[in-house]
Scaffold this motif. Structure first.
Motif, PDB file in Angstrom:
ATOM      1  N   VAL A  49       0.829  -0.689   0.243  1.00  0.00           N
ATOM      2  CA  VAL A  49       0.628  -0.409   0.049  1.00  0.00           C
ATOM      3  C   VAL A  49       0.844   1.086   0.381  1.00  0.00           C
ATOM      4  O   VAL A  49       0.269   2.073  -0.930  1.00  0.00           O
ATOM      5  CB  VAL A  49      -0.449   0.001   1.285  1.00  0.00           C
ATOM      6  N   ILE A  50       2.181   1.177   0.804  1.00  0.00           N
ATOM      7  CA  ILE A  50       2.729   2.581   1.196  1.00  0.00           C
ATOM      8  C   ILE A  50       3.422   2.628  -0.668  1.00  0.00           C
ATOM      9  O   ILE A  50       3.526   3.684  -0.796  1.00  0.00           O
ATOM     10  CB  ILE A  50       3.940   2.366   1.731  1.00  0.00           C
ATOM     11  N   ALA A  51       3.798   1.605  -1.458  1.00  0.00           N
ATOM     12  CA  ALA A  51       4.394   1.571  -2.279  1.00  0.00           C
ATOM     13  C   ALA A  51       3.070   2.037  -3.385  1.00  0.00           C
ATOM     14  O   ALA A  51       3.842   2.826  -4.234  1.00  0.00           O
ATOM     15  CB  ALA A  51       5.044   0.020  -2.336  1.00  0.00           C
ATOM     16  N   ALA A  52       2.037   1.699  -3.216  1.00  0.00           N
ATOM     17  CA  ALA A  52       1.187   1.924  -4.632  1.00  0.00           C
ATOM     18  C   ALA A  52       1.333   3.864  -4.098  1.00  0.00           C
ATOM     19  O   ALA A  52       0.987   4.330  -5.344  1.00  0.00           O
ATOM     20  CB  ALA A  52       0.054   1.124  -3.991  1.00  0.00           C
ATOM     21  N   ILE A  53       0.990   3.333  -3.443  1.00  0.00           N
ATOM     22  CA  ILE A  53       0.812   5.860  -2.998  1.00  0.00           C
ATOM     23  C   ILE A  53       1.780   6.480  -3.056  1.00  0.00           C
ATOM     24  O   ILE A  53       2.047   7.340  -3.428  1.00  0.00           O
ATOM     25  CB  ILE A  53       0.874   5.869  -0.636  1.00  0.00           C
ATOM     26  N   LYS A  54       3.084   5.787  -2.442  1.00  0.00           N
ATOM     27  CA  LYS A  54       4.256   6.894  -3.241  1.00  0.00           C
ATOM     28  C   LYS A  54       4.699   6.290  -4.660  1.00  0.00           C
ATOM     29  O   LYS A  54       4.502   7.641  -5.370  1.00  0.00           O
ATOM     30  CB  LYS A  54       5.982   5.502  -2.122  1.00  0.00           C
ATOM     31  N   SER A  55       4.302   5.265  -5.541  1.00  0.00           N
ATOM     32  CA  SER A  55       4.733   5.714  -6.374  1.00  0.00           C
ATOM     33  C   SER A  55       3.423   6.522  -7.748  1.00  0.00           C
ATOM     34  O   SER A  55       3.964   7.120  -8.492  1.00  0.00           O
ATOM     35  CB  SER A  55       4.408   4.436  -7.730  1.00  0.00           C
ATOM     36  N   ASN A  56       2.106   6.273  -6.936  1.00  0.00           N
ATOM     37  CA  ASN A  56       1.044   7.388  -7.335  1.00  0.00           C
ATOM     38  C   ASN A  56       1.634   8.572  -8.080  1.00  0.00           C
ATOM     39  O   ASN A  56       1.162   9.949  -8.265  1.00  0.00           O
ATOM     40  CB  ASN A  56      -0.328   7.134  -7.167  1.00  0.00           C
ATOM     41  N   GLU A  57       2.646   8.911  -6.280  1.00  0.00           N
ATOM     42  CA  GLU A  57       3.079  10.721  -6.378  1.00  0.00           C
ATOM     43  C   GLU A  57       4.276  10.909  -6.734  1.00  0.00           C
ATOM     44  O   GLU A  57       5.006  11.810  -7.171  1.00  0.00           O
ATOM     45  CB  GLU A  57       3.336  10.813  -5.204  1.00  0.00           C
ATOM     46  N   GLY A  58       4.843   9.961  -7.741  1.00  0.00           N
ATOM     47  CA  GLY A  58       5.443   9.851  -8.587  1.00  0.00           C
ATOM     48  C   GLY A  58       6.584  10.012  -7.802  1.00  0.00           C
ATOM     49  O   GLY A  58       7.890  10.125  -8.537  1.00  0.00           O
ATOM     50  N   VAL A  59       6.849   9.160  -6.916  1.00  0.00           N
ATOM     51  CA  VAL A  59       8.054   8.543  -6.429  1.00  0.00           C
ATOM     52  C   VAL A  59       8.591   7.269  -6.076  1.00  0.00           C
ATOM     53  O   VAL A  59       8.079   6.457  -6.078  1.00  0.00           O
ATOM     54  CB  VAL A  59       8.003   8.902  -5.014  1.00  0.00           C
ATOM     55  N   ALA A  60       9.808   7.091  -6.563  1.00  0.00           N
ATOM     56  CA  ALA A  60      10.217   5.572  -7.164  1.00  0.00           C
ATOM     57  C   ALA A  60      10.576   4.938  -5.470  1.00  0.00           C
ATOM     58  O   ALA A  60      11.352   5.188  -4.399  1.00  0.00           O
ATOM     59  CB  ALA A  60      11.534   5.742  -7.599  1.00  0.00           C
ATOM     60  N   TYR A  61       9.861   3.974  -4.792  1.00  0.00           N
ATOM     61  CA  TYR A  61       9.481   3.263  -4.010  1.00  0.00           C
ATOM     62  C   TYR A  61      10.503   2.575  -4.033  1.00  0.00           C
ATOM     63  O   TYR A  61      10.715   1.458  -4.526  1.00  0.00           O
ATOM     64  CB  TYR A  61       8.354   2.909  -3.490  1.00  0.00           C
ATOM     65  N   ARG A  62      11.167   1.958  -3.141  1.00  0.00           N
ATOM     66  CA  ARG A  62      12.493   0.762  -3.058  1.00  0.00           C
ATOM     67  C   ARG A  62      11.442   0.182  -1.294  1.00  0.00           C
ATOM     68  O   ARG A  62      11.407   0.180  -0.588  1.00  0.00           O
ATOM     69  CB  ARG A  62      13.883   1.334  -2.437  1.00  0.00           C
ATOM     70  N   TYR A  63      11.585  -0.875  -1.842  1.00  0.00           N
ATOM     71  CA  TYR A  63      11.098  -2.182  -1.176  1.00  0.00           C
ATOM     72  C   TYR A  63      12.123  -2.973   0.111  1.00  0.00           C
ATOM     73  O   TYR A  63      13.224  -2.537  -0.362  1.00  0.00           O
ATOM     74  CB  TYR A  63      10.282  -3.490  -1.456  1.00  0.00           C
ATOM     75  N   PRO A  64      11.872  -2.194   1.453  1.00  0.00           N
ATOM     76  CA  PRO A  64      13.028  -2.784   2.101  1.00  0.00           C
ATOM     77  C   PRO A  64      13.891  -4.193   2.271  1.00  0.00           C
ATOM     78  O   PRO A  64      15.042  -4.002   3.100  1.00  0.00           O
ATOM     79  CB  PRO A  64      12.297  -2.696   3.945  1.00  0.00           C
ATOM     80  N   ILE A  65      12.743  -5.173   1.981  1.00  0.00           N
ATOM     81  CA  ILE A  65      13.436  -6.291   1.496  1.00  0.00           C
ATOM     82  C   ILE A  65      13.202  -7.040   0.787  1.00  0.00           C
ATOM     83  O   ILE A  65      12.022  -7.577   0.108  1.00  0.00           O
ATOM     84  CB  ILE A  65      12.545  -7.393   3.148  1.00  0.00           C
ATOM     85  N   ALA A  66      13.291  -7.502  -0.877  1.00  0.00           N
ATOM     86  CA  ALA A  66      13.284  -7.675  -1.782  1.00  0.00           C
ATOM     87  C   ALA A  66      14.782  -8.302  -2.490  1.00  0.00           C
ATOM     88  O   ALA A  66      15.931  -7.285  -1.917  1.00  0.00           O
ATOM     89  CB  ALA A  66      12.652  -6.751  -2.558  1.00  0.00           C
ATOM     90  N   LEU A  67      14.882  -9.396  -2.370  1.00  0.00           N
ATOM     91  CA  LEU A  67      15.808  -9.775  -3.302  1.00  0.00           C
ATOM     92  C   LEU A  67      15.749  -9.833  -5.026  1.00  0.00           C
ATOM     93  O   LEU A  67      14.728  -9.028  -6.134  1.00  0.00           O
ATOM     94  CB  LEU A  67      15.982 -11.538  -3.748  1.00  0.00           C
ATOM     95  N   ARG A  68      16.668  -8.498  -5.536  1.00  0.00           N
ATOM     96  CA  ARG A  68      16.978  -8.281  -7.326  1.00  0.00           C
ATOM     97  C   ARG A  68      17.170  -9.318  -8.112  1.00  0.00           C
ATOM     98  O   ARG A  68      18.743  -9.035  -8.405  1.00  0.00           O
ATOM     99  CB  ARG A  68      17.713  -6.644  -6.836  1.00  0.00           C
ATOM    100  N   LEU A  69      16.080  -9.874  -7.989  1.00  0.00           N
ATOM    101  CA  LEU A  69      15.970 -10.694  -8.939  1.00  0.00           C
ATOM    102  C   LEU A  69      16.245 -10.461 -11.067  1.00  0.00           C
ATOM    103  O   LEU A  69      16.636 -10.625 -11.556  1.00  0.00           O
ATOM    104  CB  LEU A  69      15.662 -12.436  -8.707  1.00  0.00           C
ATOM    105  N   ILE A  70      15.317  -9.305 -11.089  1.00  0.00           N
ATOM    106  CA  ILE A  70      15.476  -9.168 -11.698  1.00  0.00           C
ATOM    107  C   ILE A  70      15.919  -7.531 -11.993  1.00  0.00           C
ATOM    108  O   ILE A  70      15.503  -6.633 -11.223  1.00  0.00           O
ATOM    109  CB  ILE A  70      13.772  -8.949 -12.521  1.00  0.00           C
ATOM    110  N   LYS A  71      16.474  -7.120 -12.891  1.00  0.00           N
ATOM    111  CA  LYS A  71      17.240  -6.051 -13.160  1.00  0.00           C
ATOM    112  C   LYS A  71      17.395  -5.829 -14.094  1.00  0.00           C
ATOM    113  O   LYS A  71      16.829  -5.204 -15.150  1.00  0.00           O
ATOM    114  CB  LYS A  71      18.800  -6.175 -13.121  1.00  0.00           C
TER     115      LYS A  71
END
Length: 143
Positions: free
Chosen positions: A121-143
């Motif tokens: 939900v935080i990521a959806a709100i931030k991205s709708n504001e035009g802010v690139a959101y980074r999840y605190p825990i995520a394996l960066r498998l797709i680059k």
């Protein structure tokens, strides 16, 4: 007297400034994050394993034409692949210990599920504001 060669600093960005990211890109980026919830609900009978299908489809469709959507859909995809892997490991822990591991796995699944909902939900709100959101825990498998 002021020096004519001295430049004035640019004005600060207004609160509504999205850095040149179009409303359409912001909306698609928001959909990339929220589609994980929809995919999880639709495949709930299978443990919500479809949580990464929505971000994957949006990333494949929009990665060439919308750079912000490309970035945010990859972020949502990586986070949800990480979640699916974690839930699979927790399920295997319970299954391989003949059910005893579920004493630990089920509470951890609930906590991780609620945290994931909040982060999405935080990521959806931030991205709708035009802010690139980074999840605190995520394996960066797709680059």
């Amino acid at each position: 007297m002021t020096d004519p060669h001295e430049s004035t600093p640019p004005p600060p960005p207004s609160p509504g400034d999205t850095g040149g990211i179009s409303a359409e890109q912001r909306q698609w980026a928001m959909f990339a994050h929220l589609s994980a919830l929809l995919g999880g609900l639709i495949t709930g009978w299978a443990g919500g394993i479809g949580c990464f299908l929505g971000p994957l489809v949006i990333w494949l469709l929009k990665r060439e034409t919308m750079p912000f959507v490309d970035d945010q859909a990859k972020e949502a995809l990586n986070f949800n692949i990480t979640l699916a892997g974690l839930f699979l490991i927790l399920f295997l822990l319970g299954f391989l210990t003949l059910g005893i591991g579920f004493i630990i796995a089920i509470p951890v699944m609930l906590i991780v599920g609620v945290a994931a909902l909040v982060f999405i939900v935080i990521a959806a709100i931030k991205s709708n504001e035009g802010v690139a959101y980074r999840y605190p825990i995520a394996l960066r498998l797709i680059k």
